[in-house]
Design a protein around this motif. Structure first.
Motif, PDB file in Angstrom:
ATOM      1  N   ILE A 189       4.996  -7.049  -3.344  1.00 46.30           N
ATOM      2  CA  ILE A 189       4.448  -7.489  -2.278  1.00 46.30           C
ATOM      3  C   ILE A 189       3.525  -5.208  -1.429  1.00 46.30           C
ATOM      4  O   ILE A 189       3.009  -5.790  -1.185  1.00 46.30           O
ATOM      5  CB  ILE A 189       5.767  -7.190  -1.012  1.00 46.30           C
ATOM      6  N   ALA A 190       4.016  -4.253  -2.134  1.00 45.60           N
ATOM      7  CA  ALA A 190       3.439  -2.774  -2.303  1.00 45.60           C
ATOM      8  C   ALA A 190       2.438  -3.344  -3.091  1.00 45.60           C
ATOM      9  O   ALA A 190       1.487  -2.615  -2.339  1.00 45.60           O
ATOM     10  CB  ALA A 190       4.464  -2.178  -2.597  1.00 45.60           C
ATOM     11  N   ALA A 191       2.116  -4.127  -4.254  1.00 48.84           N
ATOM     12  CA  ALA A 191       1.532  -3.862  -5.511  1.00 48.84           C
ATOM     13  C   ALA A 191      -0.184  -4.260  -4.605  1.00 48.84           C
ATOM     14  O   ALA A 191      -1.098  -4.044  -4.539  1.00 48.84           O
ATOM     15  CB  ALA A 191       1.360  -4.039  -6.216  1.00 48.84           C
ATOM     16  N   GLU A 192       0.596  -5.427  -4.068  1.00 43.81           N
ATOM     17  CA  GLU A 192      -0.030  -6.909  -3.056  1.00 43.81           C
ATOM     18  C   GLU A 192      -0.883  -6.457  -1.960  1.00 43.81           C
ATOM     19  O   GLU A 192      -2.214  -7.008  -1.688  1.00 43.81           O
ATOM     20  CB  GLU A 192       0.131  -8.048  -3.167  1.00 43.81           C
ATOM     21  N   ASP A 193      -0.379  -4.768  -1.171  1.00 44.73           N
ATOM     22  CA  ASP A 193      -0.955  -4.277  -0.354  1.00 44.73           C
ATOM     23  C   ASP A 193      -0.838  -5.823   1.136  1.00 44.73           C
ATOM     24  O   ASP A 193      -1.390  -5.961   1.679  1.00 44.73           O
ATOM     25  CB  ASP A 193      -2.648  -4.457  -0.388  1.00 44.73           C
ATOM     26  N   ILE A 194       0.620  -6.406   1.080  1.00 46.85           N
ATOM     27  CA  ILE A 194       0.234  -7.771   1.783  1.00 46.85           C
ATOM     28  C   ILE A 194       1.604  -6.939   3.030  1.00 46.85           C
ATOM     29  O   ILE A 194       2.476  -6.636   3.524  1.00 46.85           O
ATOM     30  CB  ILE A 194       1.703  -8.387   0.902  1.00 46.85           C
ATOM     31  N   PRO A 195      -0.089  -7.472   4.510  1.00 48.55           N
ATOM     32  CA  PRO A 195       0.749  -6.731   5.792  1.00 48.55           C
ATOM     33  C   PRO A 195       2.570  -8.180   5.785  1.00 48.55           C
ATOM     34  O   PRO A 195       2.022  -9.009   5.902  1.00 48.55           O
ATOM     35  CB  PRO A 195      -0.851  -6.372   6.567  1.00 48.55           C
ATOM     36  N   GLY A 196       2.778  -7.213   6.775  1.00 48.10           N
ATOM     37  CA  GLY A 196       2.703  -7.724   8.479  1.00 48.10           C
ATOM     38  C   GLY A 196       3.870  -8.876   7.538  1.00 48.10           C
ATOM     39  O   GLY A 196       4.450  -9.789   8.386  1.00 48.10           O
ATOM     40  N   VAL A 197       5.263  -8.014   6.298  1.00 49.18           N
ATOM     41  CA  VAL A 197       6.236  -9.169   5.986  1.00 49.18           C
ATOM     42  C   VAL A 197       7.769  -8.607   6.920  1.00 49.18           C
ATOM     43  O   VAL A 197       7.750  -7.356   7.108  1.00 49.18           O
ATOM     44  CB  VAL A 197       6.063  -8.646   4.397  1.00 49.18           C
ATOM     45  N   VAL A 198       8.181  -9.314   7.719  1.00 52.83           N
ATOM     46  CA  VAL A 198       9.475  -9.359   8.044  1.00 52.83           C
ATOM     47  C   VAL A 198      10.380 -10.441   7.364  1.00 52.83           C
ATOM     48  O   VAL A 198      10.480 -11.152   7.806  1.00 52.83           O
ATOM     49  CB  VAL A 198       8.819  -9.312   9.535  1.00 52.83           C
TER      50      VAL A 198
ATOM     51  N   LYS B  99      15.659  -1.639   8.839  1.00 56.61           N
ATOM     52  CA  LYS B  99      14.579  -0.676   8.224  1.00 56.61           C
ATOM     53  C   LYS B  99      14.276   0.373   7.104  1.00 56.61           C
ATOM     54  O   LYS B  99      15.408   1.101   7.037  1.00 56.61           O
ATOM     55  CB  LYS B  99      14.514  -0.466   9.723  1.00 56.61           C
ATOM     56  N   MET B 100      13.868  -0.537   5.933  1.00 53.77           N
ATOM     57  CA  MET B 100      13.815   0.821   4.732  1.00 53.77           C
ATOM     58  C   MET B 100      12.216   1.315   5.157  1.00 53.77           C
ATOM     59  O   MET B 100      11.176   0.206   5.141  1.00 53.77           O
ATOM     60  CB  MET B 100      14.134  -0.557   3.471  1.00 53.77           C
ATOM     61  N   ASP B 101      12.022   2.320   5.101  1.00 51.40           N
ATOM     62  CA  ASP B 101      11.310   3.037   5.484  1.00 51.40           C
ATOM     63  C   ASP B 101      10.660   3.267   3.390  1.00 51.40           C
ATOM     64  O   ASP B 101      11.059   3.574   2.609  1.00 51.40           O
ATOM     65  CB  ASP B 101      11.418   4.297   6.150  1.00 51.40           C
ATOM     66  N   ARG B 102       9.153   3.033   3.717  1.00 47.05           N
ATOM     67  CA  ARG B 102       8.592   3.117   2.423  1.00 47.05           C
ATOM     68  C   ARG B 102       7.559   4.431   2.215  1.00 47.05           C
ATOM     69  O   ARG B 102       6.539   4.093   3.050  1.00 47.05           O
ATOM     70  CB  ARG B 102       8.447   2.354   1.786  1.00 47.05           C
ATOM     71  N   ARG B 103       8.228   4.641   1.010  1.00 51.47           N
ATOM     72  CA  ARG B 103       6.983   5.986   0.853  1.00 51.47           C
ATOM     73  C   ARG B 103       5.232   5.619   0.371  1.00 51.47           C
ATOM     74  O   ARG B 103       4.947   4.725  -0.966  1.00 51.47           O
ATOM     75  CB  ARG B 103       6.951   7.057  -0.287  1.00 51.47           C
ATOM     76  N   GLY B 104       4.213   5.725   1.727  1.00 52.46           N
ATOM     77  CA  GLY B 104       3.112   5.342   0.708  1.00 52.46           C
ATOM     78  C   GLY B 104       2.653   3.909   1.884  1.00 52.46           C
ATOM     79  O   GLY B 104       1.379   3.008   2.216  1.00 52.46           O
ATOM     80  N   GLU B 105       4.138   2.977   1.995  1.00 54.57           N
ATOM     81  CA  GLU B 105       3.633   1.974   2.693  1.00 54.57           C
ATOM     82  C   GLU B 105       4.936   1.746   4.159  1.00 54.57           C
ATOM     83  O   GLU B 105       5.259   2.464   4.975  1.00 54.57           O
ATOM     84  CB  GLU B 105       4.288   0.733   1.863  1.00 54.57           C
ATOM     85  N   TYR B 106       4.115   0.796   5.004  1.00 56.07           N
ATOM     86  CA  TYR B 106       5.038   0.192   5.971  1.00 56.07           C
ATOM     87  C   TYR B 106       6.295  -0.210   6.074  1.00 56.07           C
ATOM     88  O   TYR B 106       6.408  -0.136   4.553  1.00 56.07           O
ATOM     89  CB  TYR B 106       4.047  -0.830   7.497  1.00 56.07           C
ATOM     90  N   PRO B 107       7.021   0.377   6.855  1.00 55.40           N
ATOM     91  CA  PRO B 107       8.692  -0.059   6.837  1.00 55.40           C
ATOM     92  C   PRO B 107       9.231  -1.544   6.623  1.00 55.40           C
ATOM     93  O   PRO B 107       7.781  -3.151   7.494  1.00 55.40           O
ATOM     94  CB  PRO B 107       8.822   0.905   7.604  1.00 55.40           C
ATOM     95  N   LEU B 108       9.875  -1.804   5.717  1.00 51.37           N
ATOM     96  CA  LEU B 108       9.725  -4.103   5.590  1.00 51.37           C
ATOM     97  C   LEU B 108      11.606  -2.983   6.838  1.00 51.37           C
ATOM     98  O   LEU B 108      12.133  -2.898   6.735  1.00 51.37           O
ATOM     99  CB  LEU B 108      10.679  -3.704   4.030  1.00 51.37           C
TER     100      LEU B 108
END
Length: 447
Positions: free
Chosen positions: A342-351, A364-373
């Motif tokens: 999900i991060a490598a493909e740069d897929i937005p909007g996932v919940v 809520k999972m915060d991810r370095r350099g990525e939006y939270p899941l």
């Protein structure tokens, strides 16, 4: 026996037979709207005996004559259920309808309506909408339940959901509970689901909105069941007979995964049972979704233009505790691979929207350099409540844990360039207990 006595017996038998045959068939569950497209809708119902079922329909407020669908015969082989395709509709229209059984219109105390999806693309901002969600719906049947205190209760929750007037209901697993007397026969499985679906307190909810669902172990087979369950194909047949989901599978056959869109949101309904390896297996590949389904998920998420991409499954995904049936315990490699892709493909909007746990909580999972899941677990509807275990609080959003019966509601609102999903948790009486906003613009890399 005197001739007059024989004649009287024959007359009484004939009168009884004629009276029985003349008794009108009845709808005993539903009707329930399911999948909604721009020009077609599916409607499910169950009758008390074999009947030729049709729908007569027209736009709400119209003086047009009713149009009538093609007939569908209900029969004992599928517990007298039917899924009726209503076609030739217009986008963004609400329709009223009547059920016809063998040509006779059925009376209903409830307003029977369904809606089609609007054609908003390239024209305007997507319309606002809302949906309800929940899991773990247990309907008591004392003669087959375990002894002691009844496990199910608070059936008024179904009216509370109907009162909220969402556009549709999302059933996230354990939608009915197979017992020991059910899961070893096809007949028993149909009987269990029929018993649950015919609950009087549920009928207003079924009729009042559209419905979509996926399953978990208790509406797949025995507790904690997996792909080794001998009647897994029968379980799929029964599930399909009661849920008019989109006729789709991205896993190469088998399972109940499906996909649908509602306005600008996409819903990826996953199957965490049909392809799952045994929980305690120590050799070979450990999997929950299976390779084909996991590959489809990444492809579909990458291809999707949906503002919010709601990934729906019976069990939690984000939870990092290596306990019981948590994904991180059962198939940590598969879970890590999905997160990485999900991060490598740069897929937005996932919940993620999940069920199973008998309590509700937002992770809520915060991810370095990525939006939270986010992973919002909503459970239980009417089954017994429970609490999380020690070590499961790593990603918990403060104030989100609720350990009584409940249902969730999501409101998707705002202009095209600033959509917001508001998560609202209600107790079994409909009282709001938690609220949280997720902005689509915050679910992008770098946000």
């Amino acid at each position: 026996m005197p001739f007059r006595t024989v004649l009287l017996c024959c007359v009484l038998w004939l009168a009884g037979a004629l009276g029985q045959s003349a008794a009108a068939q009845q709808v005993v569950a539903g009707p329930m709207p399911g999948h909604s497209a721009m020009r077609a809708v599916q409607v499910w119902l169950q009758t008390d005996r074999s009947a030729e079922a049709r729908l007569a329909f027209r736009p709400v407020g119209s003086d047009d004559e009713y149009r009538v669908t093609e007939p569908v015969r209900t029969d004992a082989g599928t517990a007298f259920t039917a899924e009726i395709d209503v076609t030739g509709l217009e986008p963004g229209t609400e329709y009223e309808y009547r059920v016809l059984l063998d040509g006779t219109a059925q009376e209903s105390e409830l307003a029977l309506r369904f809606q089609t999806q609007p054609l908003w693309q390239w024209r305007e901002s997507p319309p606002d909408f809302s949906f309800a969600l929940g899991s773990c719906s247990y309907v008591n049947q004392p003669e087959y339940d375990r002894p002691g205190r009844p496990y199910g209760g608070d059936y008024q929750i179904y009216d509370a959901i109907a009162e909220a007037e969402p556009d549709f209901m999302l059933w996230m697993g354990d939608n009915f509970y197979y017992r020991e007397v059910d899961w070893d026969s096809r007949w028993g499985m149909y009987q269990r689901v029929s018993h649950s679906r015919q609950l009087p307190e549920m009928q207003r909810l079924l009729t009042g909105m559209h419905h979509f669902g996926t399953w978990d172990d208790h509406d797949f087979g025995p507790n904690n069941s997996d792909r080794s369950y001998a009647l897994r194909d029968t379980a799929k047949e029964v599930f399909d007979a009661f849920f008019p989901n989109p006729p789709f599978s991205g896993a190469g056959g088998g399972g109940v995964m499906s996909y649908f869109e509602w306005h600008d949101a996409g819903f990826f309904l996953l199957d965490n049972r049909y392809f799952r390896s045994a929980n305690d297996r120590v050799t070979g590949e450990r999997t929950v979704l299976g390779r084909a389904q996991a590959e489809w998920l990444i492809d579909a998420l990458q291809k999707s233009n949906a503002t919010f991409k709601f990934v729906v499954m019976g069990g939690q995904f984000i939870n990092s505790a290596e306990l019981f049936e948590n994904y991180a315990h059962l198939a940590p490699g598969e879970r890590r691979e999905i997160l990485d892709r999900i991060a490598a493909e740069d897929i937005p909007g996932v919940v993620f929207l999940t069920g199973d746990r008998h309590h509700s909580v937002l992770l809520k999972m915060d991810r370095r350099g990525e939006y939270p899941l986010y992973d919002w677990t909503v459970s239980p509807l009417t089954a017994g409540p429970g609490t999380p275990h020690d070590g499961e609080g790593q990603y918990r959003v403060e104030g989100s844990l609720f350990t009584e019966r409940n249902f969730g509601r999501v409101e998707v609102t705002g202009p095209r360039d600033d959509r917001v999903a508001t998560l609202i948790l209600h107790d079994s009486n409909g009282v709001e207990r938690f609220r949280y906003e997720i902005r689509a613009n915050d679910l992008r890399a770098g946000s």
